[in-house]
Structure formats: C-alpha cells, structure tokens
Motif scaffolding. Structure first.
Motif, short mmCIF file in Angstrom:
data_model
loop_
_atom_site.label_atom_id
_atom_site.label_comp_id
_atom_site.label_asym_id
_atom_site.label_seq_id
_atom_site.Cartn_x
_atom_site.Cartn_y
_atom_site.Cartn_z
N LYS A 169 33.54 41.93 37.59
CA LYS A 169 33.10 40.64 38.13
C LYS A 169 33.16 40.66 39.65
N GLY A 170 32.24 39.96 40.27
CA GLY A 170 32.28 39.78 41.71
C GLY A 170 33.16 38.59 42.05
N GLY A 171 33.71 38.60 43.26
CA GLY A 171 34.57 37.49 43.67
C GLY A 171 34.52 37.29 45.16
N SER A 172 35.62 36.87 45.73
CA SER A 172 35.73 36.68 47.17
C SER A 172 37.20 36.68 47.53
N ALA A 173 37.48 36.72 48.82
CA ALA A 173 38.86 36.77 49.29
C ALA A 173 39.68 35.57 48.82
N SER A 174 39.03 34.45 48.63
CA SER A 174 39.76 33.23 48.28
C SER A 174 40.07 33.10 46.79
N VAL A 175 39.48 33.95 45.95
CA VAL A 175 39.64 33.73 44.51
C VAL A 175 40.24 34.92 43.75
N VAL A 176 40.22 36.14 44.32
CA VAL A 176 40.57 37.30 43.51
C VAL A 176 42.03 37.26 43.02
N LEU A 177 42.96 36.91 43.88
CA LEU A 177 44.36 36.87 43.45
C LEU A 177 44.62 35.76 42.43
N GLU A 178 44.02 34.63 42.65
CA GLU A 178 44.19 33.51 41.73
C GLU A 178 43.63 33.88 40.35
N ALA A 179 42.53 34.62 40.34
CA ALA A 179 41.94 35.03 39.07
C ALA A 179 42.88 35.94 38.30
N VAL A 180 43.56 36.86 39.01
CA VAL A 180 44.51 37.75 38.35
C VAL A 180 45.74 36.97 37.88
N LYS A 181 46.23 36.09 38.72
CA LYS A 181 47.44 35.33 38.40
C LYS A 181 47.23 34.43 37.18
N THR A 182 46.05 33.88 37.03
CA THR A 182 45.78 32.95 35.94
C THR A 182 45.23 33.64 34.69
N GLY A 183 45.07 34.96 34.75
CA GLY A 183 44.60 35.68 33.57
C GLY A 183 43.09 35.74 33.43
N GLN A 184 42.35 35.23 34.42
CA GLN A 184 40.89 35.34 34.37
C GLN A 184 40.43 36.76 34.67
N ALA A 185 41.31 37.53 35.31
CA ALA A 185 41.05 38.93 35.60
C ALA A 185 42.36 39.68 35.44
N ASP A 186 42.25 40.97 35.20
CA ASP A 186 43.45 41.80 35.02
C ASP A 186 43.78 42.60 36.27
N TRP A 187 42.80 42.77 37.13
CA TRP A 187 43.01 43.64 38.28
C TRP A 187 42.12 43.24 39.45
N ALA A 188 42.76 43.04 40.60
CA ALA A 188 42.03 42.90 41.86
C ALA A 188 42.33 44.18 42.63
N LYS A 189 41.38 45.08 42.61
CA LYS A 189 41.60 46.38 43.24
C LYS A 189 41.99 46.21 44.70
N PHE A 211 42.65 43.14 47.94
CA PHE A 211 42.73 41.75 48.37
C PHE A 211 43.18 41.74 49.83
N PRO A 212 42.93 40.67 50.55
CA PRO A 212 43.20 40.65 51.99
C PRO A 212 44.67 40.88 52.34
N SER A 213 44.88 41.62 53.42
CA SER A 213 46.24 41.92 53.89
C SER A 213 47.02 40.65 54.18
N GLY A 214 46.33 39.62 54.66
CA GLY A 214 47.00 38.38 55.00
C GLY A 214 47.64 37.69 53.80
N GLN A 215 47.22 38.07 52.60
CA GLN A 215 47.76 37.46 51.38
C GLN A 215 48.87 38.31 50.76
N TYR A 216 49.17 39.45 51.39
CA TYR A 216 50.10 40.40 50.77
C TYR A 216 51.50 39.82 50.58
#
Length: 619
Positions: A320-340, A342-347
């Motif tokens: 799936k395609g995404g964006s910097a604002s959604v990839v981590l939230e998608a993994v955290k909520t189970g909508q995705a299993d892996w965000a290869k 994500f932005p360093s600022g969110q680390y």
C-alpha cells in the motif's frame, strides 16, 4: 539511490550494486543491516560503511577472508577447470531450504507493507530500466522474481548457489560453468530451463543507444559477459567474462535470473503499452505471484505453489502507498504490518511506543544523501559555482534539522570508515564567506542583493525532490534559505516519487536531492552514477580519467592497487563536485508487534529476497 538496493529481486541487489540509489525512499531506503539482534541499541547508530576491514568483507567462500571492503584476493589459477575447492573464492555453498516455522508462528494470513511513497510499483519488470529502478519496484520484484544462478547472502556476506547446483571455474578464472538444479519450475508448473536464462540474457543485454529508457539499469555489468552458451543435455550455462575480476565482481552477474520465454517471446521488452506482462506478470519464479496490481491503489501477491524452496508463509502480501503522516499509525493500529521507512523526526516517539517494534541496525553499506548538480545546465556547469554551493551547506546543523540527528557526515561515495576511503578529499566545510569569495573569484557579481551570472542575468535555480521524503523537503527549504544569502533565488519543486524519478532521469532539473546506497559495499558500486553515460548518471558528469579508473578498479585484484585507484577517483570527483555528499542515514524500520522472525542481517537490506518467506505472524 540497483539504491534494491539490494533483497531486491536477487538480480537487482547485486548486479545493480548500489544504485537503487537515486530512487530510494526514506529514511533508510536500501540500507544494510550489520547487527544480528532483532532490536539493538536504544537509538539507532548512524548508518555507516563497515567499521572495520573485516566488517566490509564480502567473500564468496565459506572459509575465505577477504581483502579490504568487498575485494577478495585474486583467485588462484589451477591447471584445468575444476570444481571450486574449499579455499577458493568460488567455492559456493547451496542456499538453504525454508525452515519450519517457530512454535508460536501462525501459517497463512495477510501481511501488509505500507510505503512513504503514495503509489506502489508502476512496473514489475524483472530487468527494470534506470527510470523504473525504484524502491517500490525492487520490493515487489524481490518477491516475484528469483531463481538466479547464485545469490548473495547478506547475513554471511558470501555467495550461495541458488538455481544452480554446481559451479566450475576455468584455469584463467574467466569462464564459469553452472549446472542447474532439476527441480526448478515456473509458477504455472512448467520447467525453468537453460533456454529461459538464454532468453533473459539476450534481451536484457541489448543496448538501445537511441533510447536509454529501453535499457536495463545493470546493462554495463551484463556487458562484461562476452559469451553465454547453454546446453540442454547437460543442463549447463557457460558464461565467459571479458577479463579477470576480483571474485565478488566476477560473480556480479551470477544473479542472472531466467524469464519465461514461452510467455515473453515476441513481446516488447520495455514497452508496457504493448506488453501487459511488464505491468502484471502472469508467470514468475519467486516465492510469490501476482494476484492483483494497481499502482494507484495497492498490489496483492499470493504464494507461488511451485517455488522450489517451498511455499511462503503468508496467504497474501499487500503493498500500500502512504505518507509520512500515516505510515506509523497504520502499523500501530494493525492496518499495516510493516512500515519499511518512516521519518527520522518520528523515531523517538516510535521507539517509546509499546505498540510498535522498531528494529534498528547499522548497515554495511548504508544509504546516504547527496546533492546532484545538473552539469549540463548553466550555471551548474561551472565547477566554481557548484563548489560555492557546497560551502554554503552546514552538514552538522542540517543533519539535526532534516534527520533529527540520526546520521553521520559523509564526504565521498565511499564511507569514511571503509578501508577504501580517501582521507584527503575536500570536505567543503561550511563557510559562507568562502562561498561568497569563490563566486566572486569566478566572476559572479551581486547587484541589489541578486547574484548575476557571467552574462549579467540574475540566477534562479530549481531544487527538485520527492514529496514522499520529509527529510529531502527540509533540505530543499534549507537550501532555499542558504542560497538566498548568496543572492541566489531558489524554487523548491516537490514531486510525487515516480514523477520525480522520471524528471531527474531526463535531466530536467538544476539541483536534485538524491539518496543512494545498498548493494555491495564496494567502490565499483557507484560507477553507474558517475561514469560517462552511466545508467544512473543524472548529473551528466563526464571525466575520461574517472571512467578509466572505474574500469581499471573493477579488474584490479590487488587490494592495495585498487585502493590507489579509488583514492584518485574520490579526489577527482570531490574536486569536480558534480555531486555533494551529505551524510549516511541511520537504519530503522517499524513492525507491528505480531510480526515474528525479523532478524537484521549484515548486508544491504533488512528486506531481501526471501525475507517474507521467513517472517510470520506470532500467535
């Protein structure tokens, strides 16, 4: 920036060495794990090339230790062709079969990868052109294409037999005889034969001089092959090279993978409008096959029941395609299993989140950022002008701004910790006064706060970058502010990732913000980006001396002599500065807590060809 990078379809990771480069996503693009623990330090170390000579080794024999970086000692000449002995760099062990899943593993289910790029792979070609050689293409291709003669193991840093069960090397170390396994099948159940390898080579090695977009990104490596002959009776493929190469580079073509001749024969090799196989292959050789694919929406893969190493774990792999604002939230909520990526600022926040598993590692040949200058455009064609821009960039502060401090300065296409690094290269240390003086000495003048070129015209530049990369967006804004202090007007031009790649490949830019890395941690990896006519030479740079050095360096088997050659190449490139190297990026990736079996390797990529055959859902 083959950049997949590496792993990537076995062929893509090694044959195209580093250049999944320009087309990398962020922040880690196609970096290489160097630690063995699934989760390591509290914060990721800046990604660097190998810290020691041993770490940089990429030998191909189980018992061989190599010379600096990836170069092994010159192969020992024997009296006649023989099966490689244990001490030979051409003694390859067989690739391992799939192991039984762990006790807490659940077989089947879906696995979803979400990307920073809004779109998924636009093509699924096994031999992509430079314009199509992006992270997304490599990620998908690594799962549907396989069966290379050999594959590079990025955990052991050694070559292993893959589709071939045996290798014999001639006395002059130029002719390689590969015997195929007898259990190789396409996804439709038909046999993979030597004819399929011949077909792939004959088409991928063709050069269309009138249309670079119709050339395989790794064409130069295939052109080292002077002869490829097959024999059905003995099930062998005999490949002869044009010269003797260091062992790793001698095997650089070994990921040559077959294509289903019965399906592709008679079809256009690169024109997707005339060949639907390019967009949605119907017959493949990897652990997965295409179920559905829409670049604007999502791509879905299903297991290939005829993959010779066994059935893969998941029932579906979804991109799936995404964006910097959604990839981590998608993994955290189970909508995705892996965000290869994500932005360093969110680390920092992600690392502290108990709902996420953040995997960190240090890469053998990590991704690095750099600035590309279009040397075919005025005033970027002026070395003094490019140098002045270099001096206006404060790497240390920019790493903090764009990368949240998760990076280490880099001054060459070779990392400072590599044994091949030239310590005398010009680092262009930040100094605005030096930048202004460099411009003045070169004949540029200020008029009312505007810098004028040598014809008296005010200079305006455009900086292009992919909007999927927040760090590159921040770098672009930084350049806009810094160059304004030199009197230069800068337009920041962000594009959707695939559009950015095509624009840069067409050399339609002044300054491009690039990322590169992955593949072998060998100096040869950068050749496609810097040599005249290189498949990923976006800058248009041409220096016959640099070209000669890369040609000589690829054939030099003496490590000391190789270092001398690449020392000179680094100095020439630094002085000419068609590109300006910024920093190496820290490597980290985000997984849903339920994903098991993830162990970073030492090589170019957390995610390489059979990763999703080893990962599983923990019950």
């Amino acid at each position: 920036m083959y950049k997949p990078k590496k792993l990537h379809a076995a062929l893509l990771t090694v044959m195209v060495t580093a250049m999944l480069l320009v087309a990398c996503g962020d922040p880690t693009a196609t970096t290489a794990p160097a630690t063995t623990a699934a989760t390591t330090t509290a914060a990721p170390k800046a990604t660097t090339a190998p810290a020691t000579t041993a770490a940089a080794t990429t030998t191909v024999a189980a018992t061989t230790t190599a010379a600096p970086a990836t170069t092994t000692a010159a192969p020992t000449t024997t009296a006649a062709p023989t099966t490689a002995a244990a001490a030979s760099p051409f003694a390859l062990s067989p690739i391992s079969a799939l192991k039984d899943l762990a006790a807490n593993a659940t077989k089947g289910g879906k696995f979803t990868q979400i990307s920073l790029a809004a779109e998924v792979a636009p093509v699924l070609h096994p031999y992509p052109s430079a314009g199509d050689f992006t992270d997304s293409v490599v990620d998908a291709g690594s799962l549907i294409w396989g069966a290379g003669l050999a594959t590079y193991n990025y955990t052991s840093l050694k070559w292993e037999l893959d589709a071939a069960k045996d290798l014999k090397v001639s006395a002059d170390n130029k002719t390689f005889t590969w015997t195929l396994r007898t259990d190789l099948k396409w996804s439709d159940g038909s046999a993979i034969t030597v004819d399929d390898f011949q077909f792939a080579f004959d088409n991928a090695s063709k050069e269309d001089k009138a249309n670079a977009d119709a050339n395989f990104v790794g064409l130069e490596d295939l052109q080292k092959i002077t002869s490829l002959k097959t024999d059905k009776a003995s099930n062998t493929i005999v490949i002869t090279l044009d010269a003797v190469y260091p062992s790793d580079l001698a095997l650089n073509y070994a990921n040559l993978q077959p294509m289903p001749k019965a399906v592709w024969d008679g079809k256009a090799f690169y024109d997707a409008s005339k060949n639907p196989e390019i967009l949605k292959p119907t017959v493949v050789s990897g652990p997965y096959m295409v179920e559905s694919w829409d670049p604007k929406s999502q791509g879905v893969l299903k297991p290939n029941p005829n993959w010779y190493r066994g059935k893969a774990n998941f029932d579906q792999v979804i991109f799936k395609g995404g964006s910097a604002s959604v990839v981590l939230e998608a993994v955290k909520t189970g909508q995705a299993d892996w965000a290869k990526n994500f932005p360093s600022g969110q680390y920092a926040a992600a690392k502290a989140d108990s709902n996420l598993n953040i995997v960190d590692w240090s890469a053998v040949n990590g991704t690095y950022r750099y600035v590309e200058y279009n040397t075919k455009r005025v005033p970027m064609d002026d070395k003094a002008f490019r140098s002045a821009i270099n001096y206006a960039i404060d790497r240390d502060n920019l790493i903090k701004l764009a990368e949240a401090g998760l990076g280490a300065p880099q001054f060459s296409f070779i990392n400072p910790q590599s044994p091949y690094y030239n310590k005398s290269v010009n680092e262009y240390k930040y100094n605005l006064e030096t930048a202004k003086k460099t411009l003045a000495d070169a004949g540029y003048k200020l008029d009312g706060g505007k810098l004028l070129d040598k014809t008296g015209k005010a200079i305006e530049l455009t900086v292009v970058f992919p909007t999927s990369s927040n760090p590159r967006k921040l770098i672009a804004t930084y350049l806009e502010q810094q160059l304004k202090q030199l009197g230069i007007t800068v337009k920041v031009d962000g594009k959707e990732f695939n559009a950015y790649v095509k624009q840069v490949s067409a050399k339609d830019f002044d300054i491009s913000l690039a990322a590169s890395g992955g593949g072998f941690p060998d100096p040869d990896s950068f050749k496609n980006n810097i040599t005249t006519g290189g498949t990923q030479n976006n800058t248009g740079y041409s220096n016959t001396k640099v070209d000669e050095i890369f040609k000589s360096g690829a054939k030099e088997v003496d490590p000391t002599k190789r270092k001398t050659l690449y020392d000179e190449a680094q100095k020439l490139i630094s002085d000419d500065t068609p590109v300006f190297f910024l920093w190496n990026i820290a490597s980290f990736s985000a997984f849903n807590k339920k994903v098991g079996g993830v162990v970073p390797n030492k090589g170019t990529e957390l995610y390489y060809n059979d990763a999703l055959t080893r990962w599983f859902t923990a019950s």
